[in-house]
Design a protein around this motif. Structure first.
Motif, PDB file in Angstrom:
ATOM      1  N   VAL A 262       0.845  -1.191   0.000  1.00  0.00           N
ATOM      2  CA  VAL A 262       0.000   0.000   0.000  1.00  0.00           C
ATOM      3  C   VAL A 262       0.883   1.245   0.000  1.00  0.00           C
ATOM      4  O   VAL A 262       1.580   1.524   0.965  1.00  0.00           O
TER       5      VAL A 262
ATOM      6  N   GLN B  56      -6.473   5.082   1.134  1.00  0.00           N
ATOM      7  CA  GLN B  56      -6.469   3.842   1.932  1.00  0.00           C
ATOM      8  C   GLN B  56      -7.875   3.559   2.456  1.00  0.00           C
ATOM      9  O   GLN B  56      -8.330   2.410   2.452  1.00  0.00           O
TER      10      GLN B  56
ATOM     11  N   MET C 215      -1.233   5.358   8.386  1.00  0.00           N
ATOM     12  CA  MET C 215      -2.066   4.227   7.992  1.00  0.00           C
ATOM     13  C   MET C 215      -3.509   4.446   8.407  1.00  0.00           C
ATOM     14  O   MET C 215      -3.814   4.906   9.504  1.00  0.00           O
ATOM     15  N   SER C 216      -4.402   4.068   7.506  1.00  0.00           N
ATOM     16  CA  SER C 216      -5.831   4.191   7.748  1.00  0.00           C
ATOM     17  C   SER C 216      -6.301   3.142   8.744  1.00  0.00           C
ATOM     18  O   SER C 216      -5.962   1.956   8.636  1.00  0.00           O
TER      19      SER C 216
ATOM     20  N   LEU D 231      -8.315   0.444   7.056  1.00  0.00           N
ATOM     21  CA  LEU D 231      -7.504  -0.614   6.456  1.00  0.00           C
ATOM     22  C   LEU D 231      -6.928  -1.526   7.534  1.00  0.00           C
ATOM     23  O   LEU D 231      -6.842  -2.752   7.367  1.00  0.00           O
TER      24      LEU D 231
END
Length: 796
Positions: A361, A368, A498-499, A502
């Motif tokens: 990713v 995301q 980072m999401s 996700l």
């Protein structure tokens, strides 16, 4: 019909010949598709991807058929729009039934008589001018040449006269059948029957059959099952001629196949995921090379239909939604949503066991979130997810059986990975990107020069501003090959948030940094780290036992190094021998590595999951140091109807010469002696791995031998040559040793075999067997086989 393509749509006439098993259509010239080379038929909505790509209206969907087939070294597609729905239905049903018949013939379940009848019609109708008339001697001489046979003229005349019982001077179809029956006689099979029944006046009794199956064929079935088989194959035991015929038919049948496992899932599927090899692909979206290939959903469809269970997504920010392509290269892009829809459609067609999506990713938090929502909407309840807060601790990984029909996402959890301090020494074993290599810059430049030469000058014409030269000082600009060394300050600047959306999808396959393999470092069962082949090679050399111990409870992914620009592969059994589960390959390149992978996962009902050997699943160090020596005794007896090469239009290349074939048999053995398995002695009977190797070290030890050449006969060459192939294996892991049969032509310029077959040693049934033969794309030739005898013995 209308032949659709991205450039134009035009009217074509399509003709199907059931006897020849061919589809003809006229483009600039007549094109031919062999029905047995069809990989998939997609009709209606199943082919929507292409219809939308070509910008054609939805009105064509109900009349659309896409034929996916192989020819030569690659996949092709033919898109046909019928004039009406009824015509489409007729075409669709006809091709599916014809394809099913050819598949039966490949599998040996069509019966010897059916195979014979189809073969006879195929050669009787092999050209338009011979279709409606009898054959004179000159016709028969030409036919023999097409059959790859050049017998002495006097012998051919004798055979012709024997078949022409009515002395017409020509052969009608009945006489033609007599001619080819004599031509296809198998005296070597009759000799086996005669030797077997020598003491019983030519009568085959059950005690004789039982003795043959136990001592020659090494059959492990019960006596009751063998008695049932005896009754089945000998329907007229009192008639000697009939008994010979049925016994010969048995030797060529599915009941006597070389591959010794049932075509069903038979392994225990209730063990943790870490105890299985998992069929895996690398850069699945590519159907060309790593530098400028096309990104498409086609790679996912092909892989999934061949029981691949782990596919890769390289995800970047798109204009509206995330897209997939090979970063820092000239490859095209494909939307994530289209890829996910293709994965969901084909995920469980071949195997019901879980799919692992290995995602790199590279997009920002906003996309995301989009990625997570796309996956949830497309995969629905099949997608494994859990809340970030309060998720239960996992003591052991779930089994493939528990995860039937589920989709798992594997991506790096930055909150785990980045919580650890970064050390430059980690780079050697911590690479979770196919864009990064762990070699020195000089090694990388050397490898890239070699690989670019394979891709060819066509690539250089498209590189544009990315400067590449093959002079003394080769330069590769950053957009083509990504970093080869990492600076901690640069890494801190490039950290991506980072999401949480996700993050909720990372449950049983959580990507983390490899922090080394020692007692100080601990990993949760769900933690997965990825290693490039270079990094893995370093571990195999210095810490193989530690890697084996780690993979007993944790999943590890291996992937090809980024400088394999032409998408070549390593031999995967090198890493399987260390217990690695996800050994990923470039499925767009059908080389020896992919053939080994195909052979391994042809097992267990093509489930895509194969239980690892006991020595790699349990903490028994004594098994891993137990090394035994063996010898495979091989007798190459004969071949049947070897294939001629075909041109780009699918036509057989029939030149003035008839082939001079020979057979090479090789054992591909994991390099036990270069690992922690090594004993103090060396075995000098091994030879280095043949063929070009990228980056130096070979992936396996190879021991091989070959027959002499048979001149002017590719139809029924007879060698009857024997040789012994010495090898060893560790911990009774003979399933990691592979046998490769390659039929070659003496005058062929390139190294490509005419036909080949790879099989795990543990699946190769001993005794007299017919080996099916495959082309360069793993498609089985319909009538071509190799008749062999094998015996496995221990050696001191």
């Amino acid at each position: 019909m209308t032949k659709a393509s991205a450039k134009e749509s035009k009217k074509v006439t399509v003709r199907i010949d059931a006897d020849l098993g061919q589809i003809f259509y006229q483009s600039r010239r007549t094109r031919i598709i062999q029905v047995e080379n069809i990989k998939e038929l997609r009709s209606g909505s199943d082919a929507r991807y292409y219809r939308e790509q070509f910008g054609l209206s939805q009105n064509t969907e109900a009349k659309w058929l896409t034929i996916v087939y192989v020819i030569g070294a690659g996949y092709k597609t033919l898109h046909l729009i019928s004039p009406d729905v009824n015509t489409h239905h007729t075409l669709d049903i006809t091709l599916r039934k014809l394809h099913a018949i050819r598949e039966e013939l490949k599998n040996g379940s069509g019966g010897l008589e059916m195979r014979q009848a189809i073969w006879e019609k195929q050669y009787w109708k092999s050209s338009d001018e011979e279709k409606d008339r009898n054959l004179n001697f000159n016709d028969v001489e030409k036919m023999c040449h097409r059959l790859n046979l050049d017998p002495p003229r006097d012998e051919l005349k004798k055979r012709f006269k024997a078949a022409d019982e009515e002395r017409k001077g020509t052969l009608d179809f009945a006489a033609f059948r007599r001619f080819v029956k004599a031509l296809k006689a198998r005296p070597e099979l009759e000799q086996i029957f005669n030797d077997l029944t020598k003491g019983s006046e030519g009568r085959l009794t059950f005690p004789l059959f039982l003795n043959f199956m136990r001592n020659t064929q090494k059959a492990v079935e019960s006596e009751e099952d063998l008695r049932k088989l005896f009754v089945k194959i000998l329907t007229a035991p009192e008639q000697i001629a009939a008994a010979v015929k049925h016994f010969i038919s048995f030797l060529s049948s599915q009941e006597n196949s070389a591959f010794g496992e049932e075509p069903r899932v038979w392994m225990d599927m209730t063990r943790p995921l870490s105890e299985y090899y998992i069929s895996s692909s690398h850069n699945t979206y590519l159907v060309g090379n790593q530098l400028m290939g096309t990104s498409t959903i086609e790679g996912y469809i092909r892989a999934l239909l061949h029981s691949c269970r782990s596919v890769e997504l390289d995800i970047y920010d798109g204009d509206c939604e995330p897209v997939i392509y090979h970063g820092r290269t000239l490859t095209t892009k494909v939307p994530v949503r289209e890829v996910c829809e293709a994965i969901m459609k084909y995920a469980f067609v071949t195997s019901p066991y879980p799919i692992i999506i290995s995602a790199e990713v590279h997009c920002g938090v906003t996309q995301q979130d989009m990625l997570a929502n796309i996956m949830k909407s497309v995969f629905g309840d099949a997608l494994v997810s859990a809340p970030v807060d309060g998720r239960p601790k996992i003591g052991v990984l779930p089994s493939p059986e528990e995860l039937r029909g589920r989709v798992l996402l594997k991506a790096k959890n930055l909150y785990v990975s980045e919580s650890e301090p970064f050390h430059s020494k980690d780079v050697a074993v911590d690479i979770d990107s196919s864009e990064t290599t762990s070699s020195s810059e000089q090694d990388v430049l050397s490898d890239v020069k070699s690989e670019l030469k394979k891709v060819g000058h066509k690539v250089l014409g498209h590189v544009g501003s990315h400067r590449v030269s093959f002079g003394k000082h080769t330069h590769i600009s950053p957009p083509l090959v990504s970093k080869t060394s990492t600076n901690s300050d640069e890494k801190d600047k490039k950290k991506v948030k980072m999401s949480y959306e996700l993050l909720a999808l990372l449950v049983y396959t959580v990507g983390v940094k490899c922090r080394g393999l020692n007692k100080k470092e601990t990993y949760a069962p769900e933690h997965v780290f990825s290693l490039s082949e270079n990094a893995a090679n370093g571990l195999l050399k210095d810490n193989m036992m530690d890697l084996i111990k780690h993979t007993q409870n944790h999943v590890v992914r291996i992937y090809p190094k980024g400088v394999r620009i032409s998408s070549t592969n390593y031999d995967p059994h090198r890493y399987w021998s260390a217990g690695a589960q996800l050994v990923s390959l470039n499925w767009q390149t059908c080389d020896q590595g992919l053939m080994i992978n195909d052979a391994m996962f042809r097992r267990n009902g093509k489930a895509g999951y194969v239980l690892k050997p006991q020595a790699l699943r349990e903490a028994h160090k004594d098994l891993l140091v137990h090394r035994t020596k063996h010898c495979l005794k091989v007798r190459v007896i004969s071949a049947q109807q070897l294939p001629r090469p075909r041109d780009s239009q699918g036509r057989e290349i029939v030149d003035k010469s008839v082939m001079d074939p020979y057979v090479e048999v090789s054992l591909l053995v994991p390099d036990w002696t270069q690992s922690s398995f090594s004993s103090s002695e060396s075995d000098t009977k091994y030879t280095p791995a043949s063929g070009p190797q990228v980056g130096g070290a070979t992936s396996a030890r190879v021991v091989s031998n070959r027959t002499k050449v048979v001149k002017n006969n590719g139809f029924n060459p007879f060698w009857n040559e024997s040789f012994s192939l010495p090898f060893d294996y560790v911990g009774d892991m003979k399933d990691l040793v592979f046998v490769k049969f390659a039929v070659r032509e003496e005058r062929q310029d390139n190294d490509e075999p005419l036909a080949q077959y790879v099989i795990p040693l543990g699946c190769l049934r001993q005794g007299y067997r017919h080996i099916p033969l495959h082309d360069s794309q793993l498609s089985q030739f319909l009538f071509s086989t190799l008749f062999i005898h094998t015996k496995l013995v221990s050696r001191v």
